[in-house]
Scaffold this active site. Structure first.
Site, PDB file in Angstrom:
ATOM      1  N   MET A  41      32.640  31.942  45.296  1.00  0.00           N
ATOM      2  CA  MET A  41      32.752  33.210  44.551  1.00  0.00           C
ATOM      3  C   MET A  41      33.453  32.985  43.216  1.00  0.00           C
ATOM      4  O   MET A  41      34.604  33.356  43.034  1.00  0.00           O
ATOM      5  CB  MET A  41      33.545  34.212  45.396  1.00  0.00           C
ATOM      6  CG  MET A  41      32.913  34.451  46.750  1.00  0.00           C
ATOM      7  SD  MET A  41      33.749  35.724  47.687  1.00  0.00           S
ATOM      8  CE  MET A  41      35.276  34.908  48.108  1.00  0.00           C
ATOM      9  N   ASP A  42      32.727  32.399  42.273  1.00  0.00           N
ATOM     10  CA  ASP A  42      33.335  32.028  41.003  1.00  0.00           C
ATOM     11  C   ASP A  42      33.042  33.074  39.927  1.00  0.00           C
ATOM     12  O   ASP A  42      31.937  33.591  39.853  1.00  0.00           O
ATOM     13  CB  ASP A  42      32.763  30.658  40.581  1.00  0.00           C
ATOM     14  CG  ASP A  42      33.578  30.007  39.491  1.00  0.00           C
ATOM     15  OD1 ASP A  42      33.080  29.055  38.876  1.00  0.00           O
ATOM     16  OD2 ASP A  42      34.722  30.447  39.241  1.00  0.00           O
ATOM     17  N   GLY A  43      34.046  33.345  39.080  1.00  0.00           N
ATOM     18  CA  GLY A  43      33.793  34.193  37.915  1.00  0.00           C
ATOM     19  C   GLY A  43      34.431  35.565  37.939  1.00  0.00           C
ATOM     20  O   GLY A  43      34.113  36.395  37.084  1.00  0.00           O
ATOM     21  N   THR A 223      28.235  31.054  41.916  1.00  0.00           N
ATOM     22  CA  THR A 223      27.964  31.916  40.757  1.00  0.00           C
ATOM     23  C   THR A 223      28.660  31.376  39.512  1.00  0.00           C
ATOM     24  O   THR A 223      29.440  30.424  39.589  1.00  0.00           O
ATOM     25  CB  THR A 223      28.440  33.350  41.041  1.00  0.00           C
ATOM     26  OG1 THR A 223      29.781  33.297  41.556  1.00  0.00           O
ATOM     27  CG2 THR A 223      27.551  34.029  42.070  1.00  0.00           C
ATOM     28  N   SER A 224      28.383  31.979  38.381  1.00  0.00           N
ATOM     29  CA  SER A 224      28.957  31.667  37.067  1.00  0.00           C
ATOM     30  C   SER A 224      28.316  30.478  36.376  1.00  0.00           C
ATOM     31  O   SER A 224      28.785  30.074  35.315  1.00  0.00           O
ATOM     32  CB  SER A 224      30.469  31.404  37.120  1.00  0.00           C
ATOM     33  OG  SER A 224      31.117  32.476  37.697  1.00  0.00           O
TER      34      SER A 224
END
Lengths: 278, 279
Positions: A41-43, A223-224
């Site tokens: 769960m990046d960003g 993500t990101s």
């Protein structure tokens, strides 16, 4: 009057979107479906900066995205969903950055335990995997209580990786394997110990991993747009399809999952063949 | 006579009932048959739509492929300015994962290595699951000029020129099995502390000690900065887990359609990345 009209329109739109989603799920379910999907769960902070929000708000919206993903995975028939929530590396952040995350985590756990929460509606069993000893007692206790309270559920397994890195997991698994073998090995004499080919085998390490509770992930989504695993599930992702969408975590939607699954289906035969050879 | 009439009526009622029962059973059968065929047609239509969706996905990738070919040509010919000057020094160690079925095409592998050598890449690890490249290492080294095995190279050797490249060959046995071997080394140390306290035993099982153990058993290769995957799907195919903690992973497509421009673009993208390492 005008607000009632807008509310009605939004309600109808919501129903239409749910209906279209159901149709898409029926269609893609014709092909092979993943059993286990993992998420990095990046960003959250970049999303907050982009939208002039506080970091705490970014994490809250990220939490809503997590809940949506769990719902979509449940509708898609995915049985195991893993989230990389907090890395051991994240302890390097300032305490004023870490504390809001811990507070959000405690609030989230409290919400999960309530009647009518997503956990009871979708039959979710929650696991918190990682080196939980690195957390304070309230966080550790909340995690253990949540695991106990949901132990009877079995429709979907939600695995939240906290204080986790793959290298730490591997070392922990090696240690557990050694402690298991210690009893048998201590009885051998020196020559026998030196002659023994190997006490610790790959299968011993496999079964002592934190993630031994789930099969290897079929899809891993980060993500990101960053294209690295950042010390997450390195041991388990030999034949996992990696998907790196450029959207930030709070922006993740059903369309990303759909695209990931369509690509998984495209490569399923190849990945299954590789898994069998491995 | 009355009794006979009643008997007849009873008989007729039974027959009526039998005809009705048989009729309703026929109707149920018919309904089931109709339901079966409706299901079959429904499933067939669903399959058709599923194939159509995948056809659209394939068409999308065809379009993306064409765009990549054009872009690769533009990069190779130097028409795109930003790809002309790339600081390859940032790429200290590169890893290439090749699908084992493609790894038999040694000429393609050698061409790729020659491109990388010309580009200035100095240290490289070649990996395929089944160890096909390991078996071909002698012929690969023979066909490449200025390349030595990573284990035999000495950075301090002043005779090593700018274009010299070190090559490491790895396969799936360098991954999990290597960790098990390293674990056994730690286990031997653990056994020697049989009578010591728990704290001393805990000190054996650390990441630094496992790294050292891996080096001692011959699996101490460095962590690549960038991993290029030449295969049908984006996955690392079991590259040693211990070494790819923060490695950037880029999927390059099948080896048979490798292009110099795509290689340049991948290395350029890597040089633009900024990592936080969790902070």
């Amino acid at each position: 009057m005008k607000n009632a009209g807008i509310d009605k329109a939004i309600e109808i739109l919501g129903k239409l979107v749910r209906f279209l989603r159901k149709i898409m799920i029926h269609i893609i379910s014709v092909g092979p479906m993943p059993d286990h999907v993992a998420f990095i769960m990046d960003g959250n902070r970049r999303f907050a900066r982009k939208n002039n929000l506080s970091e705490a708000a970014g994490y809250r919206i990220g939490l809503l995205a997590l809940i949506s993903c769990v719902k979509y995975c449940s509708e898609l028939g995915v049985r195991y969903v893993t989230f990389y929530a907090f890395s051991i590396d994240n302890f390097k952040r300032r305490s004023d950055e870490i504390q809001p995350l811990m507070d959000l985590f405690l609030e989230y756990i409290e919400g999960l335990m309530k009647e009518g929460s997503i956990v009871s509606r979708y039959g979710i069993r929650v696991y918190f995997q990682g080196n939980l000893k690195l957390f304070s007692e309230p966080v550790r206790l909340a995690a253990e209580n949540a695991m106990l309270a949901t132990a009877h559920n079995s429709k979907l397994f939600l695995i939240v990786c906290l204080a986790y890195t793959s290298t730490n997991e591997i070392v922990h698994a090696v240690q557990e394997s050694c402690e298991e073998k210690w009893g048998g090995a201590i009885l051998l004499n020196e020559n026998e110990k030196n002659d023994a080919e190997s006490f610790v085998k790959v299968t011993d390490i496999d079964k002592n991993m934190y993630m031994a509770i789930a099969p290897e992930p079929d899809i891993l989504i980060r993500t990101s747009g960053d294209t690295r695993l950042s010390n997450f599930l390195l041991w388990q992702t030999t034949c996992t399809y990696l998907y790196f969408p450029s959207s930030f975590w709070p922006e993740i939607g059903f369309r990303h999952l759909l695209w990931a699954i369509l690509n998984f289906q495209r490569h399923h035969q190849y990945l299954t063949k590789r898994k069998k050879q491995g | 006579m009355c009794i006979d009439a009643f008997k007849l009526m009873g008989l007729f009622s039974c027959c009526d009932f039998l005809f009705w029962f048989r009729g309703s059973m026929d109707l149920k059968d018919e309904m089931q048959r109709v339901r079966f065929w409706v299901n079959q047609i429904g499933n067939f239509c669903l399959r058709l739509v599923w194939h159509f969706v995948h056809l659209l996905v394939r068409s999308w990738y065809l379009g993306v492929g064409v765009a990549n070919v054009i872009e690769s040509y533009l990069i190779s010919s130097g028409l795109l300015r930003r790809y002309r000057f790339i600081d390859v020094g940032k790429l200290r160690y590169l890893a290439i994962v090749v699908e084992s079925d493609d790894a038999c095409q040694i000429s393609k592998v050698i061409q790729l290595l020659q491109w990388l050598q010309a580009f200035g890449v100095k240290h490289l690890c070649l990996y395929d699951t089944e160890g096909v490249l390991k078996k071909s290492k002698e012929s690969i080294l023979a066909k490449l000029k200025n390349a030595t095995l990573f284990e035999e190279a000495d950075e301090r050797d002043p005779l090593l020129d700018q274009k010299h490249m070190t090559l490491e060959f790895a396969s799936i046995t360098d991954g999990k099995e290597a960790v098990a071997k390293g674990g056994n080394l730690l286990f031997m140390k653990y056994l020697k502390l049989a009578n010591s306290g728990a704290e001393q035993k805990e000190q054996i099982f650390t990441e630094a000690n496992l790294t050292e153990a891996l080096r001692a058993v011959g699996y101490g290769g460095p962590e690549p900065d960038l991993l290029l995957v030449y295969g049908p799907a984006r996955c690392h195919l079991g590259f040693p887990a211990w070494r790819i903690r923060y490695t950037e992973i880029i999927h390059m497509g099948p080896l048979k359609s490798m292009r110099y421009g795509s290689l340049v673009k991948a290395i350029y993208k890597f040089t633009m990345v900024r990592q936080n390492y969790g902070t």
